[in-house]
Design a protein around this motif. Structure first.
Motif, PDB file in Angstrom:
ATOM      1  N   LEU A 823      20.982 -19.654   5.347  1.00 45.87           N
ATOM      2  CA  LEU A 823      20.077 -19.537   6.495  1.00 45.87           C
ATOM      3  C   LEU A 823      18.693 -19.050   6.116  1.00 45.87           C
ATOM      4  CD1 LEU A 823      22.816 -18.007   8.679  1.00 45.87           C
ATOM      5  CD2 LEU A 823      21.679 -20.164   9.177  1.00 45.87           C
ATOM      6  N   GLY A 824      18.534 -18.604   4.909  1.00 46.21           N
ATOM      7  CA  GLY A 824      17.181 -18.195   4.536  1.00 46.21           C
ATOM      8  C   GLY A 824      17.173 -16.981   3.647  1.00 46.21           C
ATOM      9  N   HIS A 825      15.996 -16.806   3.077  1.00 49.60           N
ATOM     10  CA  HIS A 825      15.790 -15.766   2.098  1.00 49.60           C
ATOM     11  C   HIS A 825      14.932 -14.727   2.780  1.00 49.60           C
ATOM     12  CE1 HIS A 825      13.481 -14.423  -1.617  1.00 49.60           C
ATOM     13  NE2 HIS A 825      14.682 -13.923  -1.699  1.00 49.60           N
ATOM     14  N   GLN A 826      15.335 -13.492   2.820  1.00 52.43           N
ATOM     15  CA  GLN A 826      14.450 -12.523   3.460  1.00 52.43           C
ATOM     16  C   GLN A 826      14.642 -11.107   2.933  1.00 52.43           C
ATOM     17  OE1 GLN A 826      16.214 -13.110   7.585  1.00 52.43           O
ATOM     18  NE2 GLN A 826      15.583 -10.985   7.737  1.00 52.43           N
ATOM     19  N   GLN A 827      13.626 -10.328   3.182  1.00 56.95           N
ATOM     20  CA  GLN A 827      13.639  -8.921   2.824  1.00 56.95           C
ATOM     21  C   GLN A 827      14.404  -8.209   3.927  1.00 56.95           C
ATOM     22  OE1 GLN A 827      11.523  -8.262   0.168  1.00 56.95           O
ATOM     23  NE2 GLN A 827      12.079  -6.119   0.005  1.00 56.95           N
ATOM     24  N   VAL A 828      15.498  -7.551   3.583  1.00 58.20           N
ATOM     25  CA  VAL A 828      16.233  -6.868   4.648  1.00 58.20           C
ATOM     26  C   VAL A 828      16.263  -5.375   4.394  1.00 58.20           C
ATOM     27  CG1 VAL A 828      17.672  -8.843   5.207  1.00 58.20           C
ATOM     28  CG2 VAL A 828      18.452  -7.193   3.518  1.00 58.20           C
ATOM     29  N   VAL A 829      16.225  -4.634   5.492  1.00 54.22           N
ATOM     30  CA  VAL A 829      16.286  -3.183   5.409  1.00 54.22           C
ATOM     31  C   VAL A 829      17.755  -2.781   5.357  1.00 54.22           C
ATOM     32  CG1 VAL A 829      15.654  -1.039   6.540  1.00 54.22           C
ATOM     33  CG2 VAL A 829      14.286  -3.088   6.884  1.00 54.22           C
ATOM     34  N   ILE A 830      18.111  -2.044   4.327  1.00 60.89           N
ATOM     35  CA  ILE A 830      19.508  -1.645   4.218  1.00 60.89           C
ATOM     36  C   ILE A 830      19.797  -0.505   5.175  1.00 60.89           C
ATOM     37  CG2 ILE A 830      21.318  -0.787   2.701  1.00 60.89           C
ATOM     38  CD1 ILE A 830      19.762  -1.871   0.378  1.00 60.89           C
ATOM     39  N   LYS A 831      20.791  -0.705   5.982  1.00 58.15           N
ATOM     40  CA  LYS A 831      21.284   0.404   6.791  1.00 58.15           C
ATOM     41  C   LYS A 831      22.689   0.683   6.299  1.00 58.15           C
ATOM     42  CE  LYS A 831      18.356  -0.054  10.570  1.00 58.15           C
ATOM     43  NZ  LYS A 831      17.871   0.955  11.480  1.00 58.15           N
ATOM     44  N   SER A 832      23.002   1.939   6.179  1.00 50.62           N
ATOM     45  CA  SER A 832      24.338   2.232   5.696  1.00 50.62           C
ATOM     46  C   SER A 832      25.319   2.064   6.828  1.00 50.62           C
ATOM     47  CB  SER A 832      24.403   3.644   5.167  1.00 50.62           C
ATOM     48  OG  SER A 832      23.590   3.740   4.047  1.00 50.62           O
ATOM     49  N   LEU A 833      26.476   1.585   6.472  1.00 53.81           N
ATOM     50  CA  LEU A 833      27.519   1.490   7.484  1.00 53.81           C
ATOM     51  C   LEU A 833      27.966   2.899   7.806  1.00 53.81           C
ATOM     52  CD1 LEU A 833      29.701  -1.480   6.343  1.00 53.81           C
ATOM     53  CD2 LEU A 833      28.612  -1.233   8.546  1.00 53.81           C
ATOM     54  N   ASP A 834      28.527   3.032   8.980  1.00 53.03           N
ATOM     55  CA  ASP A 834      28.939   4.347   9.412  1.00 53.03           C
ATOM     56  C   ASP A 834      29.985   4.958   8.499  1.00 53.03           C
ATOM     57  OD1 ASP A 834      28.373   5.683  12.162  1.00 53.03           O
ATOM     58  OD2 ASP A 834      30.370   6.265  11.485  1.00 53.03           O
ATOM     59  N   GLU A 835      30.120   6.262   8.595  1.00 49.20           N
ATOM     60  CA  GLU A 835      31.072   7.015   7.780  1.00 49.20           C
ATOM     61  C   GLU A 835      32.468   6.405   7.786  1.00 49.20           C
ATOM     62  OE1 GLU A 835      32.110  11.428   8.157  1.00 49.20           O
ATOM     63  OE2 GLU A 835      29.955  11.285   8.510  1.00 49.20           O
ATOM     64  N   SER A 836      32.908   6.007   8.963  1.00 47.26           N
ATOM     65  CA  SER A 836      34.280   5.505   9.066  1.00 47.26           C
ATOM     66  C   SER A 836      34.478   4.213   8.287  1.00 47.26           C
ATOM     67  CB  SER A 836      34.655   5.276  10.523  1.00 47.26           C
ATOM     68  OG  SER A 836      33.563   5.515  11.358  1.00 47.26           O
ATOM     69  N   PHE A 837      33.347   3.591   7.897  1.00 49.09           N
ATOM     70  CA  PHE A 837      33.463   2.336   7.173  1.00 49.09           C
ATOM     71  C   PHE A 837      33.276   2.515   5.675  1.00 49.09           C
ATOM     72  CE2 PHE A 837      31.703   0.981  11.353  1.00 49.09           C
ATOM     73  CZ  PHE A 837      32.874   0.389  11.812  1.00 49.09           C
ATOM     74  N   LYS A 838      33.242   3.762   5.242  1.00 45.06           N
ATOM     75  CA  LYS A 838      32.942   4.044   3.839  1.00 45.06           C
ATOM     76  C   LYS A 838      33.916   3.341   2.909  1.00 45.06           C
ATOM     77  CE  LYS A 838      33.470   8.101   2.497  1.00 45.06           C
ATOM     78  NZ  LYS A 838      33.521   9.534   2.775  1.00 45.06           N
ATOM     79  N   GLU A 839      35.134   3.203   3.403  1.00 41.23           N
ATOM     80  CA  GLU A 839      36.179   2.664   2.541  1.00 41.23           C
ATOM     81  C   GLU A 839      36.117   1.153   2.389  1.00 41.23           C
ATOM     82  OE1 GLU A 839      38.905   4.273   0.852  1.00 41.23           O
ATOM     83  OE2 GLU A 839      37.428   5.872   1.061  1.00 41.23           O
ATOM     84  N   VAL A 840      35.248   0.510   3.145  1.00 40.88           N
ATOM     85  CA  VAL A 840      35.217  -0.950   3.111  1.00 40.88           C
ATOM     86  C   VAL A 840      34.809  -1.438   1.734  1.00 40.88           C
ATOM     87  CG1 VAL A 840      34.202  -3.007   4.096  1.00 40.88           C
ATOM     88  CG2 VAL A 840      34.643  -1.043   5.539  1.00 40.88           C
ATOM     89  N   LYS A 841      35.630  -2.274   1.152  1.00 40.88           N
ATOM     90  CA  LYS A 841      35.301  -2.803  -0.172  1.00 40.88           C
ATOM     91  C   LYS A 841      34.649  -4.170   0.004  1.00 40.88           C
ATOM     92  CE  LYS A 841      38.926  -0.333  -2.538  1.00 40.88           C
ATOM     93  NZ  LYS A 841      39.846   0.048  -1.447  1.00 40.88           N
ATOM     94  N   GLY A 842      33.691  -4.447  -0.839  1.00 40.40           N
ATOM     95  CA  GLY A 842      33.045  -5.746  -0.782  1.00 40.40           C
ATOM     96  C   GLY A 842      31.840  -5.772   0.143  1.00 40.40           C
ATOM     97  N   VAL A 843      31.613  -4.670   0.854  1.00 41.83           N
ATOM     98  CA  VAL A 843      30.446  -4.584   1.721  1.00 41.83           C
ATOM     99  C   VAL A 843      29.700  -3.303   1.373  1.00 41.83           C
ATOM    100  CG1 VAL A 843      29.649  -4.366   4.089  1.00 41.83           C
ATOM    101  CG2 VAL A 843      31.592  -5.815   3.578  1.00 41.83           C
ATOM    102  N   SER A 844      28.416  -3.425   1.065  1.00 37.51           N
ATOM    103  CA  SER A 844      27.689  -2.225   0.644  1.00 37.51           C
ATOM    104  C   SER A 844      26.866  -1.631   1.769  1.00 37.51           C
ATOM    105  CB  SER A 844      26.785  -2.544  -0.538  1.00 37.51           C
ATOM    106  OG  SER A 844      25.819  -3.484  -0.160  1.00 37.51           O
ATOM    107  N   GLY A 845      26.678  -2.391   2.821  1.00 36.70           N
ATOM    108  CA  GLY A 845      25.889  -1.861   3.922  1.00 36.70           C
ATOM    109  C   GLY A 845      25.658  -2.970   4.910  1.00 36.70           C
ATOM    110  N   CYS A 846      24.686  -2.774   5.780  1.00 38.69           N
ATOM    111  CA  CYS A 846      24.401  -3.846   6.707  1.00 38.69           C
ATOM    112  C   CYS A 846      22.927  -3.828   7.027  1.00 38.69           C
ATOM    113  CB  CYS A 846      25.221  -3.680   7.970  1.00 38.69           C
ATOM    114  SG  CYS A 846      24.888  -2.143   8.800  1.00 38.69           S
TER     115      CYS A 846
END
Lengths: 869, 180
Positions: A823-846
């Motif tokens: 869908l395209g190339h863009q500069q994205v601002v990393i937001k950390s996923l909430d604490e409860s999602f810390k354990e999610v593997k394969g996802v570093s943020g949103c």
């Protein structure tokens, strides 16, 4: 009014904290070299400022206490007290106590004199009794340094008269008056005071008038004179003068110096003699145009240099990460041009300090350009260091404009006071010889400023340029104030701004991508929209950079911690820091101090062996503890390294088994074993010291670090030392990402990990029974990862031939991610996923995408681990 | 129906202000203002002070490897917050979302979380004497989530202790149970 009080308090505590921090680090330096008078002077100045500001905001307890510190320092400065390690210890303790007092005041707690009485006693013990009287006198008015520059500037006739009068037995004073700009509003006008002085003697006043605005902007109740210096000959005593200024002392700073006969003889006579012997020098009052222009052009020059240095430091920063080689080349060209020009210009303007700072870098850059020296990290570091020194020099020169005498050591070893008047004078001397060059240089500068290009100007254009210059001159002085100043902001305001900017970016994206815009074909609208995009992006970048702070202050604190712990233990240790300029988000900087303190303390207490043990082990007697901060991938790493005895794997293992943390048969990697010492309840201090020497409160350290979304890795070699690596994500950093779509879901793949894209044929895919799918891309086989299968709770997938494959790489491992579309190339601002999602593997943020939806940022390393696991 | 939500939202903000101006103590068992909502035809209540706002259902981004009741994350004006389906949390069958479905944004500790419920009803005053301690068993809901039972006329509302419903320890616990 309440708000004002609050702001004032905020300002003060911020300032006090900074001063205390700098006192700490200055004392550390001083401890290493107690002979260094410069450092002692800086310490004194910091203590003095602290005392002054606490008095201004009405914290009398703090003022009272810091006064005693200042006293001791002053006695040390004058040589009445010899510096001993004891004194330095006491000073450290006093700084700590000051910090405590400040904290109490900040919490609105009362601080009585008893609180610090004991410390005061200790401080006073060092001061010999015969100086008591002096102290008393200093309580009322500060003594000031003899200002040769002031004498130099005076009209020789006046001076001659003054001298004659002084010889008649009258007293000769130098008085410096620094008042708050709003003092006239509060009913204090310095002029009547000076008039009053005049009724009893002769006053020669000197001040700088450059702050006075044009008449239409002139506020009669504003004091535009930052500092007034007086030479005063009279029969009245110092006390009487102090009485005259009694009220003024409350609203500002009054320094009175009574010249002794000896001082008059040595400084004043010498100055006068040289003054008289100087032929054809003009009087202070008649400033000729050349001098003025040169003086102001120095301002412009300094501003230019300052701007260029910040640009260079920025470029250097970008060079520190992974980058293209062509960047290196461009940077070298750019740098060497700048430094070459700088050395030349500064030479003409007579700014020796700058020439001295810049020429080694110029040489180094020339060698790099010629290919004699590599453009490697070490040299980049050298250039960076040089540029920073240069920035410092510029700062010193520009702030010294008002005759603030900061002696600068020159290469010849003598101490000179190169304030602007001196520089102007030296310029004048050279300009009589080199008038032409100077003028050409000056005009050249103007053209440079307006066109940002080096153009050799034609001599005929000089008249026009000069007019332009006078215009430039005004703006440049205005700008200078802005370029070097800083503002304190409440952190929550910054946070709010940050959130709001995030919203702005999204709203802007929503507007630009609005469906109804597709029907509008207006070039004007498009132009304005693209302008909006640019501005929004600019604001975003600025706000983000505002939150970034360097680790400098934190590392300085750690030096102090290491020093204190070392003093208390029987170890001998050198403490080194690297990469203190690494920037991290403010939140991380604020919170990282505690875990670091703990680790440093542990390293000294338990990591490093006693000197005897070290010698027996064949190691240097002096243990080393190093703090090192650097960027690695998307994280900032802070290493705490010691060369002590290291961790004993077997003992940790045994302990963990006995504590029931692991099973006897568990096959653990070294890493996992080390991590055990950070497990909650692993052990108490005494037990750990007995078995491994580590583990004191490490679970707390880990908790703190994890709270900041960081993690800790430990590596250790028995007998060689231990490294604790704290890894923090750049929480607010943005990344280059490729937005991909799978069904209705959007994912962001970090651009750095993408190798290529391809559209497979059905024959490219091989199914390995029980092991998943492999796909052939350009003759190589890679595992095929269907994100929707991996992440289970996503809908069913398409055939590979209808999809796009993204070949991604992490840690030399590769795989192909199957997505529906790009869908395209863009500069994205990393937001950390909430604490409860810390354990999610394969996802570093949103990140929030252009349409306002949340897209998950894929962690390629994590996905690879998931698939290979 | 949309307007009804706005009305409740307005009432909510007013009630919150009032509650803050007043004793400023959390309503808790001592009674106070509660936001009531409907879930599977049962009425529940939440202390207004723990409620930030009410929004309609918006695009939810699914997060992998989460228990089924964690629906994912949403963008709340620049903040990414997790969203939980309260039906699934309480083991009630899922229904498809419609325009009556609401996300109540609550503050748990210092973080925000969204909970999806069937529909919001109103803001109520419940005095302490009308609140009874939670029953020890007998409901579909685990009792430790329940602050008390509020009686309004003949109806009984289940007042939830939102911290207990949503804390991450709770979540972590459930996660572990699922893994095991």
């Amino acid at each position: 009014m309440d708000d004002f009080e609050k702001l004032k308090g905020l300002d003060f505590f911020g300032e006090a904290e900074e001063l205390l921090d700098s006192l700490d680090s200055l004392l550390l330096e001083f401890e290493k070299d107690p002979e260094d008078a410069d450092i002692l002077n800086s310490i004194f100045r910091a203590a003095h400022t602290l005392k002054g500001s606490s008095g201004t905001v009405g914290h009398t307890a703090l003022e009272g206490f810091t006064h005693h510190i200042e006293d001791l320092l002053d006695n040390m400065r004058s040589g009445k007290v010899t510096t001993t390690p004891d004194i330095i210890d006491t000073l450290f303790e006093s700084v700590d106590l000051t910090r405590l007092i400040t904290e109490r005041l900040q919490n609105k707690e009362e601080v009585s004199e008893d609180f610090y009485a004991q410390m005061v006693e200790q401080l006073r013990e060092y001061i010999p009794l015969d100086t008591e009287e002096v102290i008393y006198e200093k309580k009322r008015a500060l003594d000031t340094e003899i200002d040769l520059a002031l004498i130099k500037k005076l009209n020789k006739k006046t001076l001659k008269e003054a001298k004659a009068k002084a010889e008649e037995g009258r007293k000769f004073y130098q008085i410096e008056i620094r008042l708050e700009a709003d003092c006239i509003k509060n009913g204090l006008d310095p002029l009547p005071l000076i008039r009053y002085l005049r009724s009893d003697g002769d006053v020669i006043a000197s001040t700088s008038t450059h702050n006075i605005p044009k008449l239409d902007k002139f506020d009669p109740l504003h004091l535009y004179l930052e500092e007034i210096k007086l030479l005063y000959t009279s029969n009245i005593s110092r006390d009487e003068i102090e009485d005259i200024f009694e009220f003024a002392m409350e609203a500002g700073e009054i320094c009175i110096h009574l010249f002794t006969a000896e001082e008059l003889k040595t400084h004043y006579d010498a100055e006068l003699d040289s003054f008289w012997h100087e032929e054809g020098s003009s009087d202070h009052d008649e400033i000729d145009e050349d001098t003025l222009r040169a003086a102001l052009d120095i301002d412009g020059f300094l501003l230019d240099v300052n701007n260029s240095i910040s640009r260079i430091l920025k470029t250097i920063k970008s060079l520190e990460g992974p980058h293209d080689d062509s960047l290196n080349y461009a940077a070298t060209e750019d740098f060497s041009q700048f430094f070459h020009r700088l050395v030349g210009d500064a030479g003409v303007l007579g700014l020796e300090t700058i020439v001295r700072c810049a020429s080694p870098i110029e040489l180094l850059l020339q060698e790099i350009r010629a290919g004699e020296v590599l453009f490697n990290e070490e040299n980049i570091l050298k250039i960076k260091k040089g540029a920073e020194d240069l920035a410092m020099a510029v700062l010193v020169i520009s702030t010294r404009e008002e005759e603030e005498d900061l002696p600068v050591k020159t290469t010849t070893g003598t101490t000179e006071v190169p304030n602007s008047t001196d520089t102007v004078k030296s310029l004048k001397e050279s300009s009589t010889k080199n008038k032409k060059t100077a003028k050409i240089k000056a005009t050249k500068k103007t053209t440079q400023k307006s066109e940002k290009k080096i153009v050799e100007p034609k001599i005929e254009e000089r008249e026009d340029d000069r007019r332009e210059l006078s215009k430039d001159r005004r703006t440049s002085t205005d700008r200078r104030a802005g370029a070097l100043a800083s503002i304190r902001i409440d952190a929550t305001r910054l946070d709010n701004l940050m959130d709001m900017v995030g919203e702005l970016v999204i709203t802007q994206a929503l507007v630009s991508q609005d469906k109804s815009l597709e029907e509008v074909t207006s070039p004007r609208l498009e132009k304005n929209l693209s302008q909006l995009v640019k501005i929004t992006k600019g604001i975003q970048d600025q706000v983000m950079s505002m939150r970034m702070l360097s680790l400098n202050a934190t590392f300085r604190k750690m030096s102090r911690v290491a020093r204190d712990v070392t003093k208390r233990s029987n170890k001998e240790i050198t403490f080194k820091v690297h990469g203190e300029d690494t920037e991290l988000d403010k939140t991380v900087i604020d919170e990282v101090g505690d875990p670091l303190t703990h680790l440093v303390r542990n390293a000294v207490d338990h990591g490093i062996e006693t000197p005897e043990e070290r010698i027996t082990a064949g190691k240097p007697k002096l243990g080393t503890i190093e703090l090192n901060a650097y960027h690695k991938g998307g994280s900032v790493v802070i290493d705490v390294r010691d060369d002590g005895k290291g961790l004993d794997k077997e003992k940790i293992r045994e302990k963990a088994i006995s504590k029931g943390l692991i099973n006897k048969n568990d096959d653990l990697q070294d890493n996992d074993i080390y991590s055990l010492i950070m497990a909650p309840g692993f052990s108490t201090a005494a037990e750990v010291t007995a078995i491994s020497g580590r583990g004191v409160g490490l679970d707390v350290v880990r908790k703190n670090v994890e709270k900041l979304r960081g993690r800790i890795e430990i590596s250790s070699t028995e007998g060689q030392g231990t490294v604790f690596s704290l890894m923090f994500p750049l929480t607010l950093a943005s990344i280059e990402g490729m937005v991909v779509g799978i069904d209705e879901d959007r994912f962001i793949i970090p651009a750095l990990s993408i190798e290529n894209f391809s559209r497979p044929k059905s024959t490219d895919v091989t199914i390995v029974a029980g092991r998943g799918e492999l796909v052939e891309v350009r003759g190589q086989l890679f595992p095929l990862v269907r994100l929707n299968r991996l992440f289970k709770n996503f809908k069913d997938d398409k055939a590979p031939e209808d999809s796009i494959l993204v070949l991604v790489e992490s840690d030399e491992k590769k795989c192909c991610l199957m997505v529906d579309n790009i869908l395209g190339h863009q500069q994205v601002v990393i937001k950390s996923l909430d604490e409860s999602f810390k354990e999610v593997k394969g996802v570093s943020g949103c990140s929030i995408l252009g349409d306002g939806r949340v897209g998950l940022i894929l962690d390629v390393g994590g996905i690879l681990n998931l698939t290979t696991a | 129906m949309g307007s009804e939500k706005e009305e409740v939202s307005k009432a909510l903000q007013e009630a919150k202000e009032e509650a803050r101006e007043g004793s400023s103590e959390s309503a808790g068992v001592v009674g106070g203002k509660f936001l009531s909502f409907l879930l599977h035809n049962e009425e529940y209540g939440l202390d207004v002070l723990s409620v930030r706002e009410i929004i309609g259902i918006i695009d939810i981004t699914t997060v992998p490897q989460m228990p089924n009741y964690v629906k994912g994350v949403v963008n709340l004006r620049g903040k990414v917050i997790p969203v939980i389906d309260l039906r699934l949390r309480f083991g009630i069958p899922e229904i498809s979302y419609d325009e009556e479905t609401c996300i109540i944004v609550v503050e748990v500790g210092d973080m925000l979380m969204g909970i999806i419920i069937d529909t919001v009803l109103e803001v109520l005053d419940i005095t302490a004497k009308d609140i009874e301690p939670p029953p020890s068993f007998g409901t579909k809901v685990k009792t430790d989530f329940i602050l008390g039972m509020g009686k309004i006329g003949k109806k009984v509302k289940i007042l939830l202790d939102i911290d207990k419903v949503l804390t991450s320890e709770e979540l972590a616990m459930v996660e572990k149970m699922q893994k095991a």
